[in-house]
Write a protein that holds these residues in place. Sequence first.
Motif, short mmCIF file in Angstrom:
data_model
loop_
_atom_site.label_atom_id
_atom_site.label_comp_id
_atom_site.label_asym_id
_atom_site.label_seq_id
_atom_site.Cartn_x
_atom_site.Cartn_y
_atom_site.Cartn_z
N MET A 105 0.85 -1.19 0.00
CA MET A 105 0.00 0.00 0.00
C MET A 105 0.89 1.25 0.00
N ASP A 106 0.99 1.93 1.16
CA ASP A 106 1.77 3.17 1.22
C ASP A 106 3.23 2.94 1.60
N ASP A 107 3.55 1.74 2.08
CA ASP A 107 4.93 1.37 2.41
C ASP A 107 5.56 2.36 3.38
N ASP A 108 4.89 2.57 4.52
CA ASP A 108 5.41 3.48 5.54
C ASP A 108 6.06 2.70 6.68
N ASP A 109 7.12 3.27 7.23
CA ASP A 109 7.88 2.61 8.29
C ASP A 109 7.50 3.08 9.68
N TYR A 110 6.85 4.25 9.78
CA TYR A 110 6.50 4.80 11.08
C TYR A 110 5.06 5.28 11.11
N ARG A 111 4.46 5.12 12.25
CA ARG A 111 3.08 5.57 12.49
C ARG A 111 2.99 6.01 13.94
N ARG A 112 2.57 7.24 14.17
CA ARG A 112 2.44 7.78 15.52
C ARG A 112 3.75 7.69 16.30
N GLY A 113 4.85 7.90 15.57
CA GLY A 113 6.16 7.94 16.20
C GLY A 113 6.76 6.59 16.52
N ASP A 175 -7.22 4.51 -4.93
CA ASP A 175 -5.98 5.19 -4.58
C ASP A 175 -4.79 4.45 -5.18
N LEU A 176 -4.78 3.14 -5.05
CA LEU A 176 -3.69 2.34 -5.63
C LEU A 176 -3.66 2.48 -7.14
N ALA A 177 -4.84 2.40 -7.76
CA ALA A 177 -4.92 2.50 -9.22
C ALA A 177 -4.51 3.87 -9.72
N ALA A 178 -4.70 4.90 -8.88
CA ALA A 178 -4.43 6.27 -9.31
C ALA A 178 -3.00 6.72 -9.05
N GLU A 179 -2.19 5.87 -8.40
CA GLU A 179 -0.81 6.25 -8.14
C GLU A 179 -0.08 6.55 -9.45
N GLY A 180 0.60 7.68 -9.47
CA GLY A 180 1.32 8.07 -10.68
C GLY A 180 0.45 8.74 -11.72
N ASN A 181 -0.84 8.87 -11.43
CA ASN A 181 -1.77 9.48 -12.38
C ASN A 181 -2.30 10.79 -11.80
N LEU A 182 -1.67 11.88 -12.18
CA LEU A 182 -2.10 13.18 -11.70
C LEU A 182 -3.23 13.76 -12.54
N ASP A 183 -3.73 12.96 -13.48
CA ASP A 183 -4.79 13.43 -14.38
C ASP A 183 -6.18 13.05 -13.91
N ILE A 184 -6.30 12.54 -12.69
CA ILE A 184 -7.64 12.15 -12.24
C ILE A 184 -8.51 13.37 -11.99
N GLY A 185 -7.90 14.53 -11.85
CA GLY A 185 -8.65 15.77 -11.70
C GLY A 185 -9.29 15.90 -10.34
N LEU A 186 -9.89 17.06 -10.11
CA LEU A 186 -10.51 17.32 -8.82
C LEU A 186 -11.71 16.41 -8.56
N LYS A 196 -12.40 7.28 0.99
CA LYS A 196 -11.42 6.83 1.97
C LYS A 196 -11.66 7.42 3.36
N THR A 197 -12.14 8.64 3.42
CA THR A 197 -12.23 9.34 4.70
C THR A 197 -13.63 9.88 4.97
N GLY A 198 -14.16 10.64 4.03
CA GLY A 198 -15.42 11.33 4.26
C GLY A 198 -16.57 10.40 4.57
N ILE A 199 -16.62 9.26 3.90
CA ILE A 199 -17.76 8.35 4.10
C ILE A 199 -17.76 7.76 5.51
N ILE A 200 -16.58 7.63 6.13
CA ILE A 200 -16.50 7.13 7.50
C ILE A 200 -17.05 8.17 8.47
N PHE A 201 -16.65 9.44 8.29
CA PHE A 201 -17.20 10.50 9.12
C PHE A 201 -18.72 10.55 8.97
N SER A 202 -19.19 10.46 7.73
CA SER A 202 -20.63 10.52 7.50
C SER A 202 -21.35 9.35 8.16
N ALA A 203 -20.76 8.17 8.08
CA ALA A 203 -21.40 6.98 8.65
C ALA A 203 -21.49 7.06 10.17
N LEU A 204 -20.42 7.46 10.82
CA LEU A 204 -20.47 7.48 12.29
C LEU A 204 -21.41 8.57 12.81
#
Length: 310
Positions: A105-113, A175-186, A196-204
């Motif tokens: 996915m994002d291949d991150d090594d740290y989260r919350r320090g 998000d994965l499919a769009a990596e490297g594609n800056l043409d997805i537009g607003l 990814k985010t808004g629908i969770i806020f709306s659901a809760l």
Amino acid sequence: TTLFRSRCYGRRNIGPMIFKEYMRSQKEMLDARLAELVRTDVPQFSQLYEAMNYSLNAGGKRIRPILFLAVLEALGKDSARYVDLACALECVHSYSLIHDDLPAMDDDDYRRGKPTNHKVYGEGVAILAGDGLLTYAFELMAAQPDAEPATVLQCIRIFAHAAGPAGMVGGQAFDLAAEGNLDIGLSGLRLLHKSKTGIIFSALVEMAALLGGADDRARAALGVYAESMGLAFQITDDILDAVGDEALMGKPVGSDEKNNKATYVTLLSLDEAKEQAAAATQKALAALDGFDDKARFLRDLAVYLSERVE
């Protein structure tokens, strides 16, 4: 906790210190309950449960469960009855972070320090820890004792839809499919962020409105609030990934640029992204105009989230 809430958010003219104390109090209450929940008596499963707790109890602001409880309070309900349901929301959030950080996915090594889950336990256990938190969350929701079974069932349906392929999981796939594609537009970026985010806020928020017995007008207003605040939250995350303080954030900055992702900063500009976040925040605040002072925390939270980039 209930006494603290009634004293702090039951009167007018509260200031930023009251807001911070409320956040701290609620976070401590949620942290304490989350530390009690994920347990096993089977020694062979101990590493899995350790990995689940490693991420679940790694800190974080607990924004999502606090927001859920605050909506109930804005509707005049005793939120203490629904703490386990709030904890279930945090289990799903922690699962999503474990999986987001994976090399695939994002291949991150740290989260919350701290090192990410897969860096400590390996990719296989990290995947299973995320799976465990996700499924346990729905077990916890189904065990909610202080609501009618039919209402609990509706809440489970709402959140499963938001967290599944029609929502958060679908957004991550996009998000994965769009990596490297800056043409997805607003329009594509808005879909990505909403999923990814808004629908969770709306659901809760929808779940809290349902449990709180909100009428149609209040539910509609809370829906606008949640959608607008979720958008502001994600735009602010885009900004912080570009210019945030790594020490304060507890994770590397610049991962969006590293993965060549479209963001509000890359598609617009830093200043325009800030303007978009401010506009979304104002829309969230306007949606609460019909609510009394019991919704003060919801207003303060929207402002607090927008000020992370100032």
